[in-house]
Enzyme design. Structure first.
Site, PDB file in Angstrom:
ATOM      1  N   ARG A  60      22.547  -7.858  -7.374  1.00 32.34           N
ATOM      2  CA  ARG A  60      24.004  -7.862  -7.250  1.00 32.34           C
ATOM      3  C   ARG A  60      24.442  -9.167  -7.381  1.00 32.34           C
ATOM      4  O   ARG A  60      25.715  -9.162  -7.571  1.00 32.34           O
ATOM      5  CB  ARG A  60      24.452  -6.936  -6.223  1.00 32.34           C
ATOM      6  CG  ARG A  60      24.407  -5.411  -6.412  1.00 32.34           C
ATOM      7  CD  ARG A  60      24.616  -4.493  -5.216  1.00 32.34           C
ATOM      8  NE  ARG A  60      23.853  -4.890  -4.105  1.00 32.34           N
ATOM      9  CZ  ARG A  60      23.922  -4.069  -2.758  1.00 32.34           C
ATOM     10  NH1 ARG A  60      25.004  -3.072  -2.683  1.00 32.34           N
ATOM     11  NH2 ARG A  60      23.086  -4.691  -1.948  1.00 32.34           N
ATOM     12  N   LYS A 166       5.552   0.878  -3.088  1.00 33.60           N
ATOM     13  CA  LYS A 166       5.574   1.705  -2.018  1.00 33.60           C
ATOM     14  C   LYS A 166       6.713   1.163  -1.096  1.00 33.60           C
ATOM     15  O   LYS A 166       7.469   0.349  -1.278  1.00 33.60           O
ATOM     16  CB  LYS A 166       4.098   1.405  -1.194  1.00 33.60           C
ATOM     17  CG  LYS A 166       4.113   0.259  -0.360  1.00 33.60           C
ATOM     18  CD  LYS A 166       3.112   0.395   0.594  1.00 33.60           C
ATOM     19  CE  LYS A 166       2.955  -0.766   1.703  1.00 33.60           C
ATOM     20  NZ  LYS A 166       4.014  -0.799   2.755  1.00 33.60           N
ATOM     21  N   HIS A 196      -1.013  -3.010  -3.445  1.00 32.90           N
ATOM     22  CA  HIS A 196      -1.478  -4.146  -3.690  1.00 32.90           C
ATOM     23  C   HIS A 196      -2.833  -4.147  -2.936  1.00 32.90           C
ATOM     24  O   HIS A 196      -3.518  -4.958  -3.422  1.00 32.90           O
ATOM     25  CB  HIS A 196      -0.515  -5.218  -3.024  1.00 32.90           C
ATOM     26  CG  HIS A 196      -0.433  -5.501  -1.699  1.00 32.90           C
ATOM     27  ND1 HIS A 196       0.553  -4.673  -0.842  1.00 32.90           N
ATOM     28  CD2 HIS A 196      -1.279  -6.348  -0.706  1.00 32.90           C
ATOM     29  CE1 HIS A 196       0.445  -4.996   0.558  1.00 32.90           C
ATOM     30  NE2 HIS A 196      -0.646  -6.058   0.528  1.00 32.90           N
ATOM     31  N   LYS A 200      -6.677  -6.256  -4.282  1.00 32.47           N
ATOM     32  CA  LYS A 200      -7.352  -7.323  -3.581  1.00 32.47           C
ATOM     33  C   LYS A 200      -9.098  -7.306  -4.322  1.00 32.47           C
ATOM     34  O   LYS A 200      -9.503  -6.211  -4.490  1.00 32.47           O
ATOM     35  CB  LYS A 200      -7.738  -7.187  -2.241  1.00 32.47           C
ATOM     36  CG  LYS A 200      -6.198  -7.418  -1.591  1.00 32.47           C
ATOM     37  CD  LYS A 200      -6.138  -7.047  -0.041  1.00 32.47           C
ATOM     38  CE  LYS A 200      -4.952  -7.355   0.551  1.00 32.47           C
ATOM     39  NZ  LYS A 200      -4.342  -8.607   0.447  1.00 32.47           N
ATOM     40  N   GLU A 234      -2.954  -7.231  12.321  1.00 31.04           N
ATOM     41  CA  GLU A 234      -2.127  -8.328  12.081  1.00 31.04           C
ATOM     42  C   GLU A 234      -1.554  -8.978  13.239  1.00 31.04           C
ATOM     43  O   GLU A 234      -1.383  -8.236  14.275  1.00 31.04           O
ATOM     44  CB  GLU A 234      -0.685  -7.901  11.351  1.00 31.04           C
ATOM     45  CG  GLU A 234      -0.925  -7.275   9.942  1.00 31.04           C
ATOM     46  CD  GLU A 234       0.704  -6.843   9.395  1.00 31.04           C
ATOM     47  OE1 GLU A 234       1.175  -7.871   8.885  1.00 31.04           O
ATOM     48  OE2 GLU A 234       0.730  -5.665   9.433  1.00 31.04           O
ATOM     49  N   ASP A 253       3.424   3.109   7.236  1.00 26.62           N
ATOM     50  CA  ASP A 253       3.554   1.762   6.436  1.00 26.62           C
ATOM     51  C   ASP A 253       1.915   1.446   5.789  1.00 26.62           C
ATOM     52  O   ASP A 253       1.876   0.742   4.939  1.00 26.62           O
ATOM     53  CB  ASP A 253       4.282   0.782   7.320  1.00 26.62           C
ATOM     54  CG  ASP A 253       4.535  -0.323   6.486  1.00 26.62           C
ATOM     55  OD1 ASP A 253       5.087  -0.417   5.557  1.00 26.62           O
ATOM     56  OD2 ASP A 253       3.909  -1.528   7.085  1.00 26.62           O
ATOM     57  N   HIS A 258      -2.144   2.158   2.253  1.00 30.74           N
ATOM     58  CA  HIS A 258      -3.107   1.113   1.928  1.00 30.74           C
ATOM     59  C   HIS A 258      -4.528   1.538   2.382  1.00 30.74           C
ATOM     60  O   HIS A 258      -5.404   1.692   1.627  1.00 30.74           O
ATOM     61  CB  HIS A 258      -2.754   0.011   2.660  1.00 30.74           C
ATOM     62  CG  HIS A 258      -1.462  -0.808   2.198  1.00 30.74           C
ATOM     63  ND1 HIS A 258      -0.981  -0.807   0.902  1.00 30.74           N
ATOM     64  CD2 HIS A 258      -0.452  -1.391   2.999  1.00 30.74           C
ATOM     65  CE1 HIS A 258       0.114  -1.592   0.659  1.00 30.74           C
ATOM     66  NE2 HIS A 258       0.365  -1.769   2.049  1.00 30.74           N
ATOM     67  N   LYS A 358       0.103  -4.027  14.884  1.00 29.41           N
ATOM     68  CA  LYS A 358       0.659  -5.419  14.900  1.00 29.41           C
ATOM     69  C   LYS A 358       0.466  -6.030  16.209  1.00 29.41           C
ATOM     70  O   LYS A 358       0.343  -5.460  16.995  1.00 29.41           O
ATOM     71  CB  LYS A 358       2.058  -5.280  14.432  1.00 29.41           C
ATOM     72  CG  LYS A 358       2.484  -5.001  12.895  1.00 29.41           C
ATOM     73  CD  LYS A 358       4.049  -5.026  12.640  1.00 29.41           C
ATOM     74  CE  LYS A 358       4.189  -4.702  11.112  1.00 29.41           C
ATOM     75  NZ  LYS A 358       3.591  -5.812  10.211  1.00 29.41           N
TER      76      LYS A 358
END
Length: 510
Positions: A60, A166, A196, A200, A234, A253, A258, A358
């Protein structure tokens, strides 16, 4: 220094892209700036983008073509991974970049987009081929697809394809509704649902390792494997994405898309040929074989966690509820661990332990295959040696950050006597091939532009993945957890360890 003669090494760089235009919706967003444009620059650097190629960005924000090119120059030079940024290469690449501002809900925008596509088809000889890439907020996916359909941009003189990022829905019902709206405009062969992780190199190498070697495939079943562990950890928190992550959570997520795709790659049956539909058929069969938990089984086989604050080395690390944009009473899972069982002949009775979180001690994604112990501890002597000699073989496939494969086996310790110690035989991509590994988005963009859907998911795979986690989501959404239940910088809540301990197993530390 740039790589020597990249244009002369077809085995290294593979296929070239045919003439086409790439339209990126959400081109002013993080994904486009951090991943898509750097990947396209690198593909151009390697000589795989033809002169008859154009990128049309959209958001935008009002910008001219020149302003868009300068903004993307800043992003590519900043986020380019393991590659040189050369001004001359950028200048030639930038001549292919264009921009059309507009709101995706505005019918007038699609008329301007059609005019730009016609112009670049003439100037860049793109042959009428167009790949539309949805790099927007998920709430705009259906809006953009509807707009393309009303404007007739889903059809043309060349091929038309659609890449969808996704998440593919928020649950099984919304995934089906999104699919219906997309299929109103694009047929299934033209839809590329991107994950993604499948791009890999190490995930792709799972197929090569299994089906390209005669040693391991005969052992790849319930007779020789005790369990499989898949970890995606992570070290960072939500990094300013608290508002989004609060609505998603780790189970949605990471695991639903994944890690279940990685799990399917590990466990699928061999396809007759290495072609898109054949490979995806086998992945889909595996995903459909995952046993859905009954509501009464969820507490035994699924664990939710949320990180709390910590203090180490004089530094404060906030908990999830202290992150920007997060509700102080949030019930979001920033850690999830699930025991999956697969109801087929190959894997019956073998648990697949999948976890992601995480604020864990390190960033790592790997797959660990635990083989059965030797049936008799022939060399057991003292207590220490008995424990060591009973350690089974372990195969570890490292997906990130240090891509490679490691096989642990027992060997005699030097000296007199028969004392055994575990040793590892390691393979590293970097040292073995001595070349740069392409990023996942480089691989997947070339595949979509070339019409190869092997590494993309299909709707039946999406629905099978949602069915595997839907019972867990439903139980968790009707429960109030005592969060936080693990400290930032640790490997998750104690309940995750208890889940494996009930079956006599434990999480390995990557």
């Amino acid at each position: 220094m740039p790589d020597a003669n990249p244009f002369l090494d077809p085995l290294r760089f593979g296929r070239r892209v045919s003439p086409c235009s790439l339209v990126i919706f959400g081109a002013n967003g993080d994904l486009a700036k951090r991943k898509l444009l750097p990947a396209l620059y690198r593909i151009h650097y390697e000589g795989r983008l033809p002169p008859s190629f154009a990128v049309i960005g959209n958001s935008r924000t009002e910008m001219t073509d020149a302003q868009f090119r300068e903004k993307m120059r800043e992003s590519v030079s900043r986020f380019l991974e393991d590659s040189p940024f050369e001004a001359g290469v950028w200048d030639s690449f930038a001549q292919n970049l264009f921009y059309v501002a507009g709101d995706l809900a505005d019918p007038g925008f699609y008329a301007r987009l059609a005019a730009k596509l016609e112009a670049v088809e003439v100037s860049h000889r793109t042959a009428g081929n167009v790949l539309f890439y949805l790099s927007t907020q998920p709430s705009y996916y259906a809006v953009a697809v509807h707009g393309l359909g009303v404007a007739g941009l889903h059809r043309g003189d060349g091929w038309r394809r659609l890449v969808v990022e996704k998440p593919f829905g928020h649950d099984l019902g919304s995934a089906r509704e999104l699919d219906r709206k997309i299929h109103d405009v694009f047929p299934e062969p033209e839809i590329y649902r991107i994950d993604h992780y499948l791009g890999k190199e190490t995930v792709q190498n799972i197929l090569a390792f299994r089906f390209g070697n005669g040693i391991f495939e005969p052992l790849w079943n319930r007779r020789y494997i005790t369990y499989v562990q898949i970890t995606a950890a992570e070290s960072i928190g939500v990094e300013g994405r608290g508002a989004y992550y609060q609505e998603a959570g780790t189970l949605r997520d990471m695991i639903q898309n994944h890690l279940l795709q990685v799990m399917a790659t590990v466990g699928m049956e061999p396809s007759n040929v290495f072609q898109a539909d054949a490979v995806r058929d086998e992945r889909a069969k595996f995903l459909r074989s995952i046993r859905a938990l009954k509501p009464g089984e969820v507490d035994r086989y699924a664990v939710a966690g949320q990180y709390g604050p910590s203090r180490a080395g004089g530094a404060e690390t906030p908990g999830f509820r202290q992150e920007t944009g997060v509700d102080p009473e949030a019930q979001t899972d920033t850690f999830a661990a699930v025991t999956f069982f697969v109801d087929n002949w190959r894997w019956a009775g073998v648990p697949f332990y999948v976890r992601s979180g995480k604020r864990m001690p390190k960033r790592v994604t790997d797959v660990a295959i635990q083989f059965n112990s030797a049936p008799h501890s022939l060399f057991a002597g003292n207590g220490e040696d008995e424990r060591l000699s009973a350690r089974p073989n372990l195969l570890i496939m490292r997906i990130q950050p240090e891509e490679g494969i490691s096989l642990r086996f027992m060997s005699k310790y030097p000296g007199s006597g028969m004392r055994l110690r575990p040793v590892s035989m390691d393979f590293s991509y970097g040292s073995s091939f001595g070349t740069r590994t392409p990023t996942a988005y480089e691989t997947l963009l070339v595949d979509a532009l070339s019409g190869d859907a092997t590494l993309y998911t299909r709707q039946d795979m999406v629905e099978a993945s949602w069915r595997a986690v839907q019972p867990i989501l439903e139980v968790w959404e009707n429960r109030r957890f005592d969060f936080p239940n693990y400290t930032a910088g640790t490997w998750g809540p104690k309940e995750a360890d208890d889940m494996l301990a009930r079956q006599g197993h434990f999480w390995r530390v990557p």
